[in-house]
Structures are given as structure tokens and as C-alpha cells.
Design a protein around this motif. Structure first.
Motif, PDB file in Angstrom:
ATOM      1  N   THR A 387     -77.005  40.746  16.477  1.00 21.08           N
ATOM      2  CA  THR A 387     -75.810  40.141  17.064  1.00 21.08           C
ATOM      3  C   THR A 387     -74.762  39.903  15.977  1.00 21.08           C
ATOM      4  O   THR A 387     -75.035  40.016  14.784  1.00 21.08           O
ATOM      5  CB  THR A 387     -76.156  38.819  17.769  1.00 21.08           C
ATOM      6  N   ILE A 388     -73.561  39.579  16.409  1.00 20.94           N
ATOM      7  CA  ILE A 388     -72.429  39.470  15.495  1.00 20.94           C
ATOM      8  C   ILE A 388     -71.856  38.058  15.520  1.00 20.94           C
ATOM      9  O   ILE A 388     -71.736  37.437  16.579  1.00 20.94           O
ATOM     10  CB  ILE A 388     -71.350  40.501  15.865  1.00 20.94           C
ATOM     11  N   THR A 389     -71.491  37.583  14.347  1.00 25.24           N
ATOM     12  CA  THR A 389     -70.792  36.306  14.204  1.00 25.24           C
ATOM     13  C   THR A 389     -69.374  36.569  13.720  1.00 25.24           C
ATOM     14  O   THR A 389     -69.180  37.313  12.759  1.00 25.24           O
ATOM     15  CB  THR A 389     -71.514  35.390  13.198  1.00 25.24           C
ATOM     16  N   PHE A 390     -68.410  36.000  14.410  1.00 25.11           N
ATOM     17  CA  PHE A 390     -67.019  36.065  13.968  1.00 25.11           C
ATOM     18  C   PHE A 390     -66.786  34.938  12.972  1.00 25.11           C
ATOM     19  O   PHE A 390     -67.103  33.783  13.243  1.00 25.11           O
ATOM     20  CB  PHE A 390     -66.084  35.918  15.163  1.00 25.11           C
ATOM     21  N   VAL A 391     -66.222  35.279  11.801  1.00 22.16           N
ATOM     22  CA  VAL A 391     -66.005  34.289  10.747  1.00 22.16           C
ATOM     23  C   VAL A 391     -64.571  33.780  10.731  1.00 22.16           C
ATOM     24  O   VAL A 391     -64.323  32.588  10.681  1.00 22.16           O
ATOM     25  CB  VAL A 391     -66.385  34.885   9.365  1.00 22.16           C
ATOM     26  N   GLY A 392     -63.594  34.686  10.762  1.00 18.75           N
ATOM     27  CA  GLY A 392     -62.198  34.279  10.735  1.00 18.75           C
ATOM     28  C   GLY A 392     -61.317  35.411  10.229  1.00 18.75           C
ATOM     29  O   GLY A 392     -61.800  36.488   9.891  1.00 18.75           O
ATOM     30  N   PRO A 393     -60.001  35.189  10.166  1.00 26.92           N
ATOM     31  CA  PRO A 393     -59.099  36.237   9.685  1.00 26.92           C
ATOM     32  C   PRO A 393     -59.379  36.599   8.232  1.00 26.92           C
ATOM     33  O   PRO A 393     -59.727  35.748   7.416  1.00 26.92           O
ATOM     34  CB  PRO A 393     -57.711  35.594   9.822  1.00 26.92           C
ATOM     35  N   LYS A 394     -59.206  37.883   7.913  1.00 24.73           N
ATOM     36  CA  LYS A 394     -59.476  38.364   6.564  1.00 24.73           C
ATOM     37  C   LYS A 394     -58.380  37.937   5.597  1.00 24.73           C
ATOM     38  O   LYS A 394     -58.634  37.250   4.616  1.00 24.73           O
ATOM     39  CB  LYS A 394     -59.598  39.890   6.581  1.00 24.73           C
ATOM     40  N   LEU A 395     -57.156  38.380   5.841  1.00 27.15           N
ATOM     41  CA  LEU A 395     -55.950  38.029   5.089  1.00 27.15           C
ATOM     42  C   LEU A 395     -56.012  38.463   3.616  1.00 27.15           C
ATOM     43  O   LEU A 395     -55.214  39.223   3.150  1.00 27.15           O
ATOM     44  CB  LEU A 395     -55.651  36.537   5.193  1.00 27.15           C
ATOM     45  N   ARG A 396     -56.937  37.945   2.857  1.00 29.43           N
ATOM     46  CA  ARG A 396     -57.055  38.327   1.449  1.00 29.43           C
ATOM     47  C   ARG A 396     -58.466  38.043   0.957  1.00 29.43           C
ATOM     48  O   ARG A 396     -59.255  37.403   1.645  1.00 29.43           O
ATOM     49  CB  ARG A 396     -56.029  37.594   0.589  1.00 29.43           C
ATOM     50  N   MET A 397     -58.747  38.523  -0.252  1.00 28.54           N
ATOM     51  CA  MET A 397     -60.088  38.367  -0.790  1.00 28.54           C
ATOM     52  C   MET A 397     -60.014  37.843  -2.223  1.00 28.54           C
ATOM     53  O   MET A 397     -59.100  38.180  -2.974  1.00 28.54           O
ATOM     54  CB  MET A 397     -60.821  39.711  -0.769  1.00 28.54           C
ATOM     55  N   ILE A 398     -60.995  37.016  -2.586  1.00 27.42           N
ATOM     56  CA  ILE A 398     -61.145  36.506  -3.954  1.00 27.42           C
ATOM     57  C   ILE A 398     -62.331  37.229  -4.581  1.00 27.42           C
ATOM     58  O   ILE A 398     -63.377  37.414  -3.944  1.00 27.42           O
ATOM     59  CB  ILE A 398     -61.390  34.983  -3.938  1.00 27.42           C
ATOM     60  N   LYS A 399     -62.183  37.665  -5.828  1.00 31.29           N
ATOM     61  CA  LYS A 399     -63.267  38.348  -6.537  1.00 31.29           C
ATOM     62  C   LYS A 399     -63.731  37.439  -7.671  1.00 31.29           C
ATOM     63  O   LYS A 399     -62.998  37.185  -8.629  1.00 31.29           O
ATOM     64  CB  LYS A 399     -62.762  39.670  -7.112  1.00 31.29           C
TER      65      LYS A 399
END
Length: 501
Positions: A387-399
Motif C-alpha cells: 500500500t501507499i502512504t502520501f507524505v506531502g508536496p515535494k517542492l525541494r530536497m535537502i542533501k
């Protein structure tokens, strides 16, 4: 595509005209139309629009409240190969002017309002303007141009402007085949049967109302239109028309319960989701997968409405369920690789119900279809049970130390703390890790919490490496559209060093 394999919305109407000669298609105030009557009006509208030069690919815009004319215009555009857009008439004049300038419609059908009048004065599109009502009815009889042609069912027919999460709305284009495919999945999940009646009391410029309108049309059901949600009138229509389904959610349901306290309306025909003891006693609680799951899942306009259904994964680990039978979903990393179960990545999809791209946005379309997948712009996680869980909008990523950290996931964890009213997460340069996450937090009125308490709370919610290493408390989070203004937050709180920058 061979005509043998074609099925457009116009074809669906033609079949209903033959197969349901006495079936009621639409009800709107004093207007009651059978499917043959609706088909006749659509044909006349096709002639009128063609006489105005509307050709394949041209846009027709509706600026008004809910009406059976929305369906008529969509079906007429379907037969012409044109694109129909029901826009949000409640927007400001500037926002409506933006739509007019962006969409450049050939024809605008509108209801009078101060905002529309003002917007009309701000732009000068080469469009024919027709007032809904008597002028529209006169226009309907004016067509003297016959039009016949074979439309491509993969061609876009419906444009819906999406929420302006980044401050600029985009018109998602949905084809005949995408709308038919989504309708088939939805009517299966909702277990829609012959005689299904849908009350369109939510806005038709919203995919939530439109998807049920089209699924009801697909199965040859009855569509009941009301200009806007008004509790007394909605109760009356459910009773009078024996509606099976309506566009309703929590506060709207509470309004109906209040309006029907005296029991003067019989709402028993409504087969709907359980909500409260009072509501459940008024209606028939439905046991279809759609209603039994609380109408849950994950969706967006670009996938026709729903991409996953909780009804296909009730009791599973992921609260978004499993994908529609007509789509294929993968959770991908920024390089287009599928991530293992339990890891967060972007929800990406392929399938029959997906949109054809955005109107006049070639660069965005290329970005959204990278690696041969539609990139939803949302984060999710495939759980161990599939099954799938929705987390939230992506927008940007931190590395951080070669680990991908998505602000939306950390923000979600922050907001589960009882003292947190709002939160945003940025990445700040870090000599050791490249970047580290910093949380900007607004505390609830009267609440208290320390940075250490906030960080420890997040550590208990998600993987430890994703927790913020610093917390800053502020009075409010600056917004851009519906989301945090990360550029402003970076400037104010030292953000930077993002991957690819």
C-alpha cells in the motif's frame, strides 16, 4: 487510431440517446432533459460554436456557477475537438483576467458578476462573449453550420486549472480516453449501478465534483445540478430526485443534519459514507469500497481525480491504499530510480487516466514527464504490504551526508507536535554534511515548547537523520500560494547549498 477503437464523450452521449430514450439525463431547476433531448441540444450547440469558428484545439470557457450548461458545453466541445474549461468564477478580477490571457478562449459563456466584468475590461481576448440564460438559449438556436468529423479520443477535451501552489495556476488537459478510464475505475469503486443519481452541489471547476459528474454520465445516470451548496435546497433535491450520491464532506454534511433536524426531508436514497449518528440515521450508509473506506485515497487533477483508492487497501499500512486498476505507480528518487519499500520518494505514475500535460507549458510538461513517468510533485512511500502512504508536496530536497531529506516529510512530523501550529523546513550549509535541516516553527497560541523538545519529537516520528538540527521560533511562516515561501525563508534564516544549485 482506428475509428473502430474510438470512444469519445460525444460517442457516449450518442449511445445513451439510442440506449436510454426515456432516461433522464439532467435536472436543473425547471429544466429536465432526457438523453435524446440533451443530445439534440448538444448538436445545436455544436453548430453554433462551429459557426463562431470554434475548431479542434480551440478553447471554450465557462465563468459561472453550476449548471447543466457546463455538461452541454463539454459535450459540444467533445464533438468539435475543442477544449472546454469551467473556471473558478469566485476568483478575483485579476485572477480571472489571468485565465483569460492564459487560455485565450474563442468563446466565453458567463454569468454576470463584478469580478468577471472587471476582468473583461483588463484583457482584450478575441472571444465571443455569451451571457448564460436567455442569450445562451438564443445562441443555441442560431447554429446553421453542420459539423461532422471523427475526433481522436486521445485529444484533450477538458481543462481544469490546478491550485496555485507556487503562485501560478496551470490548466491541466484531460483527454476523452483519460476521462472515460477514470470514470470506469470510479464507478467500479463506488459500485455505481443503473439508476445512479448524482447531485452536483460542489463546484464543477473542481475535479472532485467533475469526476463524479462524468462517471454518472458514463453509466447513463441522472445528473442533478444546483448552482451552489445550500443546505435546505440540497436536502430538498435529495428527497425530490432520490439522489444516490452528492459532493459532500464534513462541514457540508453537518449543515445538512442541521437543516433536516425536523426530518421533513427523506434522505434515505442517499447511499453515503458514515459520519455521525444523526447523519447515519438520515441516510443509507453505503458499504461500497469507496464509502466504506471513508472516500479515501490519493489524487490530483492531473490524474483525473484519484490515482489510488483506500478501498483497495483497507486495513493496510498505507493510508492512501493501492493504485487504480488502470494505472501503474512507482515511488522514484531524483534520478528516476524506484526506491525500496519504506523509503520516501516522488509518487510517479503511468496509465490510461493521466492528463495530457498543461496548456501552454512546454518546459513544465517536459519536467513533469521525465524518465517516461508523470511526476506528481508529491512525496509518498510504498509500505511493506504494497500500500501507499502520501507524505506531502515535494517542492525541494535537502542533501545531508548523501541522504535525501524532503522538507514536506519533516514538516509533517513537526506538525504532529501538539504545540506546533505551523512549520517549514529549509536546508542550511553544513561543512561536515553539506546541508543540515533547520525548522522554522510557529507555536500554537498559549503553547510552549523548547527546541530540544521539538527535535526529540521529530526523532520519534521519522528516521533520526531527518530531524532538524536547529529550530527557530517565528510569529508566522511566509507563504507563496498555499505553500511556504522557501526562498524568503532561506534569505531570512541562512538557507542554501541545495543539490544542483
Amino acid at each position: 487510431m482506428s475509428a473502430v477503437h474510438r470512444l469519445t464523450l460525444g460517442d457516449v452521449l450518442a449511445e445513451h440517446r439510442r440506449g436510454r430514450p426515456q432516461g433522464t439525463a439532467v435536472v436543473d431547476g425547471d429544466v429536465r432533459l432526457t438523453y435524446p433531448e440533451l443530445d439534440e441540444r448538444v448538436d445545436r450547440l455544436v453548430g453554433a460554436l462551429a459557426g463562431d469558428g470554434v475548431a479542434p484545439g480551440d478553447r471554450v470557457l465557462w465563468l459561472g456557477r453550476n449548471s447543466f450548461r457546463v455538461l452541454e458545453l463539454l459535450l459540444a466541445c467533445a464533438r468539435l475537438g475543442a477544449i472546454f474549461c469551467p473556471a473558478n468564477w469566485r476568483q478575483s478580477a485579476d485572477e480571472i483576467a489571468y485565465v483569460l490571457d492564459d487560455l485565450t478562449p474563442r468563446v466565453v459563456v458567463w454569468e454576470e458578476s463584478e469580478a468577471v466584468e472587471k476582468a473583461r475590461g483588463q484583457v482584450v481576448p478575441d472571444a465571443r462573449w455569451i451571457r448564460a440564460g436567455e442569450e445562451y438559449e438564443t445562441y443555441l438556436t442560431s447554429g446553421n453550420t453542420a459539423f461532422s468529423g471523427i475526433m481522436d479520443d486521445d485529444a484533450p477535451v477538458l481543462a481544469l486549472y490546478t491550485a496555485a501552489f507556487d503562485g501560478r495556476p496551470n490548466a491541466a488537459l484531460l483527454s476523452h480516453s483519460a476521462l472515460v478510464a477514470h470514470s470506469m475505475a470510479l464507478l467500479h469503486m463506488r459500485q455505481m449501478e443503473d439508476g445512479f443519481t448524482f447531485l452536483a452541489c460542489g463546484p464543477l471547476f473542481h475535479v472532485g465534483t467533475m469526476m463524479f459528474t462524468l462517471a454518472t454520465f458514463q453509466i447513463g445516470g441522472k445528473l442533478v445540478f444546483t448552482p451552489a451548496y445550500e443546505p435546505d435546497e440540497v436536502c430538498r433535491l435529495i428527497d425530490a430526485e432520490k439522489c444516490t450520491q452528492a459532493f459532500l464532506f464534513g462541514p457540508m454534511i453537518d449543515g445538512l443534519v442541521q437543516a433536516n433536524r425536523d426530518g421533513r426531508y427523506d434522505l434515505g436514497s442517499l447511499r453515503f459514507v458514515s459520519h455521525s449518528p444523526e447523519w447515519d440515521a438520515m441516510i443509507t450508509v453505503d458499504d461500497s469500497p469507496w464509502c466504506a473506506s471513508g472516500m479515501g485515497g490519493y489524487g490530483q487533477t492531473e490524474v483525473g481525480g484519484m490515482l489510488t483508492f483506500l478501498g483497495l487497501g483497507m486495513g493496510g499500512e498505507g493510508f492512501a491504499g493501492r493504485p487504480s486498476p488502470l494505472v501503474h505507480v512507482q515511488i522514484l528518487d531524483p534520478d528516476g530510480r524506484e526506491v525500496p519499500p519504506g523509503e520516501v520518494g516522488e509518487i510517479c505514475a503511468r496509465g490510461h487516466s493521466l492528463f495530457s500535460g498543461y496548456w501552454n507549458r512546454p518546459e513544465l510538461n517536459a519536467e513533469k514527464s521525465a524518465f517516461g513517468w508523470h511526476h506528481t510533485g508529491d512525496l509518498g512511500r510504498r509500505e511493506d504490504d504494497g500500500t501507499i502512504t502520501f507524505v506531502g508536496p515535494k517542492l525541494r530536497m535537502i542533501k545531508s551526508a548523501h541522504e535525501n531529506i524532503y522538507p514536506a516529510e519533516v514538516e509533517r512530523a513537526l506538525k504532529t507536535h501538539p504545540a506546533v501550529a505551523d512549520a517549514a523546513v529549509i536546508g542550511v550549509p553544513d561543512d561536515r554534511f553539506g546541508q543540515s535541516p533547520k525548522a522554522i516553527v510557529v507555536l500554537a497560541e498559549g503553547a510552549e515548547a523548547t527546541s530540544e523538545q521539538i527535535i526529540e519529537h521529530v526523532r520519534g516520528e521519522i528516521a533520526s537523520y531527518k530531524k532538524p538540527r536547529e529550530v527557530v521560533f517565528v510569529a508566522e511562516i511566509p507563504k507563496r500560494g498555499y505553500t511556504p515561501d522557501y526562498d524568503a525563508l532561506d534569505a531570512a534564516h541562512g538557507g542554501g547549498a541545495y543539490p544542483g544549485a
